[in-house]
Scaffold this active site. Structure first.
Site, PDB file in Angstrom:
ATOM      1  N   ILE A  12      -7.794 -42.734 -20.406  1.00 19.11           N
ATOM      2  CA  ILE A  12      -7.655 -42.414 -22.270  1.00 19.11           C
ATOM      3  C   ILE A  12      -6.446 -42.187 -21.600  1.00 19.11           C
ATOM      4  CG2 ILE A  12      -8.759 -40.402 -22.035  1.00 19.11           C
ATOM      5  CD1 ILE A  12      -8.307 -43.002 -24.577  1.00 19.11           C
ATOM      6  N   SER A  34      -4.349 -32.181 -12.498  1.00 14.74           N
ATOM      7  CA  SER A  34      -5.641 -33.452 -12.648  1.00 14.74           C
ATOM      8  C   SER A  34      -6.069 -34.065 -10.671  1.00 14.74           C
ATOM      9  CB  SER A  34      -4.898 -34.766 -12.396  1.00 14.74           C
ATOM     10  OG  SER A  34      -5.947 -36.554 -12.577  1.00 14.74           O
ATOM     11  N   ARG A  35      -6.933 -33.689 -10.713  1.00 18.31           N
ATOM     12  CA  ARG A  35      -7.964 -33.979  -9.195  1.00 18.31           C
ATOM     13  C   ARG A  35      -7.175 -34.460  -8.381  1.00 18.31           C
ATOM     14  NH1 ARG A  35     -13.891 -32.266 -10.099  1.00 18.31           N
ATOM     15  NH2 ARG A  35     -13.926 -33.927 -11.838  1.00 18.31           N
ATOM     16  N   LYS A  88     -11.142 -36.328 -28.259  1.00 15.60           N
ATOM     17  CA  LYS A  88     -11.992 -36.097 -29.112  1.00 15.60           C
ATOM     18  C   LYS A  88     -13.130 -36.099 -27.837  1.00 15.60           C
ATOM     19  CE  LYS A  88     -12.956 -40.486 -28.272  1.00 15.60           C
ATOM     20  NZ  LYS A  88     -14.983 -40.738 -27.628  1.00 15.60           N
ATOM     21  N   ASP A 166     -20.344 -40.474 -27.864  1.00  9.66           N
ATOM     22  CA  ASP A 166     -18.488 -40.365 -26.972  1.00  9.66           C
ATOM     23  C   ASP A 166     -17.903 -41.749 -28.329  1.00  9.66           C
ATOM     24  OD1 ASP A 166     -16.341 -39.704 -25.050  1.00  9.66           O
ATOM     25  OD2 ASP A 166     -16.482 -41.779 -25.245  1.00  9.66           O
TER      26      ASP A 166
END
Length: 306
Positions: A12, A34-35, A88, A166
């Site tokens: 996303i 971010s991993r 969201k 979702d």
């Protein structure tokens, strides 16, 4: 200029947030936390903690991580004086948002719980139309393929991941915005794969205080063309929002057909909120999902192997 960091550089973020930020004045991307992902030319950190401990100057963070971890990340960012944009749904539960709202107010920072579908081009015109023409019945078809939109993302079927809600919460975000009266869940059936902890399908019945019926059918295994449609029977004809709010029809006649611009709308609104020192956190869509889990009848369906 708002110096923004994205936390969670997944699908996303890459598909929507990065292009929207580039198109929006008053905000620039200065860091990634971010991993597993990096972005050429942008400072990278393995976690939000590492970012906040660094010397990279950041004014705001956009949390694009799974909802199960957003509360902790938002609280941490607010405690460091950062504005926060939440993908969201804004969290895994309703109750976790009130402390974040209070923290944002106490720190004078912006907290924005985004509902991107409300920024689709047909939504505002539909809201204006329904303010003048009373709804008589509403039906929703929100059906897409999880294997296309969330490939390999097992978190969506874990507790707090919401499953079919979702995407389905996008429909609820539109309904709570365009319908002139509040509505309430009266019945729900949720289909849980026997090997998963979140539903893959749902049928929901609502009604408002005047008894207007609202029916929503959600499915996460749609193949072929995807369906994101809302139909409203009114005293002036049948109003249809199609393709998630990109198009608007009245009795089949096109009223609005414009390109998608949801995420640029989100970031434009975020820049404005920060400038005004305001927040925007509407919990109504998430409350309806919570009601569905509370009231819904659960049935077991075939295992899902995504």
């Amino acid at each position: 200029m708002i110096r923004l960091a994205i936390v969670g550089l997944g699908k996303i973020a890459r598909d929507q947030h990065l292009p929207a930020i580039e198109k929006t004045g008053g905000i620039e991307l200065v860091a990634i936390a971010s991993r597993n992902a990096t972005l050429d030319g942008i400072p990278h950190f393995a976690s939000l903690d590492e970012l906040l401990a660094s010397d990279v100057a950041v004014d705001a963070v956009a949390l694009c991580t799974p909802p199960q971890v957003r509360r902790q990340q938002a609280a941490l960012a607010l405690s460091h004086g950062k504005h926060v944009l939440l993908e969201k749904p804004p969290g895994a539960t309703v109750s976790e948002l009130a402390p974040l709202i209070a923290a944002a107010r106490a720190s004078g920072r912006t907290l924005f719980a985004t509902w991107h579908s409300r920024f689709a081009p047909a939504v505002a015109p539909a809201r204006a139309f329904l303010a003048e023409h009373a709804p008589r019945a509403v039906s929703v078809e929100w059906k897409e393929d999880v294997r296309v939109w969330h490939p390999g993302q097992d978190w969506i079927f874990e507790p707090g991941g919401l499953g079919v809600f979702d995407p389905g919460i996008n429909a609820l975000s539109i309904l709570t915005h365009i319908l002139p009266a509040p509505f309430f869940l009266t019945r729900a059936t949720l289909g849980f794969p026997e090997n998963r902890d979140a539903p893959i399908e749902a049928a929901l019945d609502f009604a408002d205080s005047a008894g207007v019926p609202i029916r929503a059918e959600l499915d996460f295994l749609q193949t072929g063309p995807q369906t994101w449609d809302i139909h409203v029977e009114t005293d002036a004809g049948r109003l249809t929002l199609s393709l998630g709010g990109a198009k608007l029809f009245l009795d089949g006649k096109a009223l609005i057909e414009e390109p998608e611009a949801e995420y640029p709308g989100i970031y434009k609104h975020f820049v404005d909120l920060v400038a005004r020192g305001a927040s925007d956190v509407d919990l109504a869509p998430l409350q309806h999902v919570a009601d569905a889990f509370l009231l819904g009848r659960r049935i077991v369906v075939a295992p899902f192997e995504g």
